[in-house]
Motif scaffolding. Sequence first.
Motif, PDB file in Angstrom:
ATOM      1  N   PRO A  59       0.833  -1.201   0.000  1.00  0.00           N
ATOM      2  CA  PRO A  59       0.000   0.000   0.000  1.00  0.00           C
ATOM      3  C   PRO A  59       0.870   1.255   0.000  1.00  0.00           C
ATOM      4  CG  PRO A  59      -0.157  -1.150   2.091  1.00  0.00           C
ATOM      5  CD  PRO A  59       0.669  -1.991   1.196  1.00  0.00           C
ATOM      6  N   LYS A  63      -3.328   4.915   5.287  1.00  0.00           N
ATOM      7  CA  LYS A  63      -4.743   4.558   5.318  1.00  0.00           C
ATOM      8  C   LYS A  63      -4.983   3.235   4.575  1.00  0.00           C
ATOM      9  CE  LYS A  63      -9.248   6.607   4.494  1.00  0.00           C
ATOM     10  NZ  LYS A  63      -9.985   7.767   4.002  1.00  0.00           N
ATOM     11  N   ALA A  64      -4.346   3.069   3.433  1.00  0.00           N
ATOM     12  CA  ALA A  64      -4.477   1.823   2.677  1.00  0.00           C
ATOM     13  C   ALA A  64      -3.864   0.660   3.450  1.00  0.00           C
ATOM     14  CB  ALA A  64      -3.808   1.969   1.314  1.00  0.00           C
ATOM     15  N   TYR A  65      -2.751   0.924   4.111  1.00  0.00           N
ATOM     16  CA  TYR A  65      -2.111  -0.107   4.928  1.00  0.00           C
ATOM     17  C   TYR A  65      -3.035  -0.556   6.056  1.00  0.00           C
ATOM     18  CZ  TYR A  65       0.664  -1.816   8.833  1.00  0.00           C
ATOM     19  OH  TYR A  65       1.119  -2.539   9.908  1.00  0.00           O
ATOM     20  N   ARG A  68      -5.966  -2.638   4.736  1.00  0.00           N
ATOM     21  CA  ARG A  68      -5.547  -3.986   4.375  1.00  0.00           C
ATOM     22  C   ARG A  68      -5.255  -4.819   5.622  1.00  0.00           C
ATOM     23  NH1 ARG A  68      -0.574  -5.733   0.468  1.00  0.00           N
ATOM     24  NH2 ARG A  68      -0.774  -7.917   0.894  1.00  0.00           N
TER      25      ARG A  68
END
Length: 85
Positions: A59, A63-65, A68
């Motif tokens: 990511p 935020k994406a991390y 996920r």
Amino acid sequence: MGTVIITGTFVLVVLGFGNPLHWLAAVALLYVYVQYGRDTTTSSSSSSSSSTPPPGPAPTTYKAYRARRDLQTKWERRYERERGR
């Protein structure tokens, strides 16, 4: 290993100018190498763990991390619940 195959193929092609049967042997050698001899570690590692999907791309944002990671945790909890611990 690949260098030996290439060298052997080259020798068979050179010898093939006197006997075309050597050309057929060179083609057969390359065919066997491509089918069975190249990168056998990939096939063994792909069959070792089929239950977990391969990780996706990393990511780019925190935020994406987090999204996920939370999804991974959710699936791990579900798996533990279904296994009965």
